[in-house]
Design a protein around this motif. Structure first.
Motif, short mmCIF file in Angstrom:
data_model
loop_
_atom_site.label_atom_id
_atom_site.label_comp_id
_atom_site.label_asym_id
_atom_site.label_seq_id
_atom_site.Cartn_x
_atom_site.Cartn_y
_atom_site.Cartn_z
N ALA A 152 0.84 -1.19 0.00
CA ALA A 152 0.00 0.00 0.00
C ALA A 152 0.88 1.25 0.00
O ALA A 152 0.52 2.27 -0.58
CB ALA A 152 -0.93 -0.01 1.22
N ARG A 153 2.05 1.16 0.60
CA ARG A 153 2.97 2.31 0.67
C ARG A 153 3.45 2.72 -0.73
O ARG A 153 3.39 3.88 -1.09
CB ARG A 153 4.17 1.99 1.55
CG ARG A 153 5.17 3.14 1.68
CD ARG A 153 6.40 2.74 2.49
NE ARG A 153 6.08 2.16 3.77
CZ ARG A 153 5.92 2.84 4.90
NH1 ARG A 153 6.06 4.14 4.90
NH2 ARG A 153 5.63 2.23 6.02
N THR A 154 3.92 1.75 -1.52
CA THR A 154 4.48 2.08 -2.83
C THR A 154 3.49 1.92 -3.97
O THR A 154 3.72 2.41 -5.06
CB THR A 154 5.70 1.18 -3.13
OG1 THR A 154 5.24 -0.18 -3.29
CG2 THR A 154 6.76 1.28 -2.05
N GLY A 155 2.42 1.18 -3.73
CA GLY A 155 1.43 0.88 -4.77
C GLY A 155 1.71 -0.42 -5.51
O GLY A 155 0.90 -0.85 -6.32
N GLU A 156 2.83 -1.05 -5.21
CA GLU A 156 3.20 -2.30 -5.89
C GLU A 156 2.08 -3.33 -5.78
O GLU A 156 1.60 -3.65 -4.69
CB GLU A 156 4.47 -2.87 -5.26
CG GLU A 156 4.87 -4.23 -5.81
CD GLU A 156 6.05 -4.83 -5.06
OE1 GLU A 156 6.21 -6.06 -5.16
OE2 GLU A 156 6.79 -4.10 -4.39
N GLY A 157 1.62 -3.83 -6.92
CA GLY A 157 0.66 -4.92 -6.99
C GLY A 157 -0.79 -4.57 -6.68
O GLY A 157 -1.67 -5.41 -6.86
N VAL A 158 -1.06 -3.35 -6.21
CA VAL A 158 -2.42 -3.01 -5.77
C VAL A 158 -3.41 -3.00 -6.94
O VAL A 158 -4.42 -3.70 -6.92
CB VAL A 158 -2.44 -1.68 -4.99
CG1 VAL A 158 -3.86 -1.23 -4.70
CG2 VAL A 158 -1.63 -1.80 -3.71
N GLU A 159 -3.14 -2.21 -7.95
CA GLU A 159 -4.03 -2.14 -9.12
C GLU A 159 -4.17 -3.51 -9.76
O GLU A 159 -5.27 -3.94 -10.11
CB GLU A 159 -3.49 -1.13 -10.13
CG GLU A 159 -4.33 -1.00 -11.38
CD GLU A 159 -5.43 0.02 -11.27
OE1 GLU A 159 -6.37 -0.06 -12.08
OE2 GLU A 159 -5.39 0.90 -10.39
N GLU A 160 -3.05 -4.21 -9.90
CA GLU A 160 -3.05 -5.54 -10.52
C GLU A 160 -3.93 -6.51 -9.74
O GLU A 160 -4.62 -7.34 -10.32
CB GLU A 160 -1.62 -6.08 -10.63
CG GLU A 160 -0.73 -5.28 -11.53
CD GLU A 160 -0.08 -4.05 -10.88
OE1 GLU A 160 -0.38 -3.73 -9.70
OE2 GLU A 160 0.72 -3.39 -11.56
N MET A 161 -3.89 -6.41 -8.41
CA MET A 161 -4.70 -7.31 -7.58
C MET A 161 -6.19 -7.10 -7.84
O MET A 161 -6.94 -8.06 -8.03
CB MET A 161 -4.40 -7.08 -6.10
CG MET A 161 -5.28 -7.92 -5.18
SD MET A 161 -5.10 -7.51 -3.45
CE MET A 161 -5.75 -5.84 -3.41
N PHE A 162 -6.63 -5.83 -7.87
CA PHE A 162 -8.04 -5.56 -8.10
C PHE A 162 -8.44 -5.92 -9.54
O PHE A 162 -9.55 -6.40 -9.76
CB PHE A 162 -8.38 -4.12 -7.75
CG PHE A 162 -8.44 -3.87 -6.26
CD1 PHE A 162 -9.47 -4.41 -5.50
CD2 PHE A 162 -7.47 -3.13 -5.62
CE1 PHE A 162 -9.54 -4.20 -4.13
CE2 PHE A 162 -7.52 -2.92 -4.25
CZ PHE A 162 -8.55 -3.46 -3.50
N GLN A 163 -7.54 -5.70 -10.48
CA GLN A 163 -7.81 -6.11 -11.86
C GLN A 163 -7.99 -7.63 -11.92
O GLN A 163 -8.90 -8.14 -12.57
CB GLN A 163 -6.66 -5.69 -12.79
CG GLN A 163 -6.59 -4.23 -13.10
CD GLN A 163 -7.51 -3.83 -14.23
OE1 GLN A 163 -7.98 -4.66 -15.01
NE2 GLN A 163 -7.79 -2.54 -14.32
N MET A 164 -7.10 -8.37 -11.24
CA MET A 164 -7.17 -9.83 -11.22
C MET A 164 -8.48 -10.30 -10.62
O MET A 164 -9.16 -11.17 -11.18
CB MET A 164 -6.00 -10.42 -10.42
CG MET A 164 -6.08 -11.93 -10.24
SD MET A 164 -4.88 -12.58 -9.06
CE MET A 164 -3.36 -12.21 -9.91
N LEU A 165 -8.86 -9.72 -9.49
CA LEU A 165 -10.10 -10.14 -8.83
C LEU A 165 -11.31 -9.84 -9.70
O LEU A 165 -12.20 -10.69 -9.85
CB LEU A 165 -10.23 -9.46 -7.46
CG LEU A 165 -11.45 -9.85 -6.63
CD1 LEU A 165 -11.53 -11.37 -6.43
CD2 LEU A 165 -11.43 -9.13 -5.29
N ALA A 166 -11.35 -8.67 -10.32
CA ALA A 166 -12.46 -8.33 -11.21
C ALA A 166 -12.52 -9.31 -12.38
O ALA A 166 -13.60 -9.76 -12.78
CB ALA A 166 -12.34 -6.90 -11.70
#
Length: 183
Positions: A152-166
């Motif tokens: 959450a600090r750097t943003g690493e993997g965050v957008e990708e995780m929500f894209q994957m779940l969707a």
């Protein structure tokens, strides 16, 4: 309403896990692109939203950031009903949060049903302090669970995780595994 709005899909996504694993910070990073070092416990549930493009479709994600595991028993289980998917949050620097998440997953599945989920192992920026091991992550993957390292600090993997779940929710929908509301 415009044709674009009429065809927008809407998914309720619940973020569950122990206290201080980074659920609220991950939502803030995803929805507003910010991170704060200040810790403020979530009481009950906080709801936020973000629209993103997934497989050429507009998808509105309604994010239910739920109180930490210790308070979970007090939170009305109906919050989980109707979820299209969920994020099972773990703090990579605290092994106990993985154990708690594994117990919590059973309770969540009883309320939410067999909906798609991802295991978010947060605090990738602190990986030198991790107590969750590669063997732990391989065991989860061997069970067919989708595991994503995030920060959450750097943003690493965050957008990708929500894209994957969707994407997982859309695949389930296409296979006839449940209705998804349109906005």
């Amino acid at each position: 309403m415009s044709g674009r709005q009429e065809s927008m899909l809407q998914f309720k996504i619940c973020l569950v896990g122990s206290f201080a694993v980074g659920k609220t910070s991950t939502v803030a990073r995803f929805t507003r692109g910010i991170f704060s070092n200040r810790y403020m416990a979530t009481l009950g549930v906080k709801i936020d939203r973000k629209t993103l493009q997934v497989n050429g479709l507009d998808v509105r994600m309604i994010l239910w950031d739920m109180a930490g595991e210790d308070e979970f028993a007090k939170v009305n289980a109906t919050y989980l009903r109707g979820a299209g998917g969920y994020v099972l949050a773990v703090d990579g620097t605290r092994r106990i949060t993985l154990d708690q998440a594994l117990m919590l997953e059973r309770r969540v599945r009883m309320e939410a049903g067999p909906v798609p989920f991802v295991v978010m192992v947060n605090k990738a920026d602190l990986s030198e302090h991790w107590e969750v091991t590669e063997a732990d992550l391989r065991r989860l993957a061997a069970q067919g669970w989708q595991v994503v390292r995030t920060s959450a600090r750097t943003g690493e993997g965050v957008e990708e995780m929500f894209q994957m779940l969707a994407g997982m929710i859309l695949e389930r929908r296409a296979a006839g595994g449940g209705a998804v509301k349109t906005a």
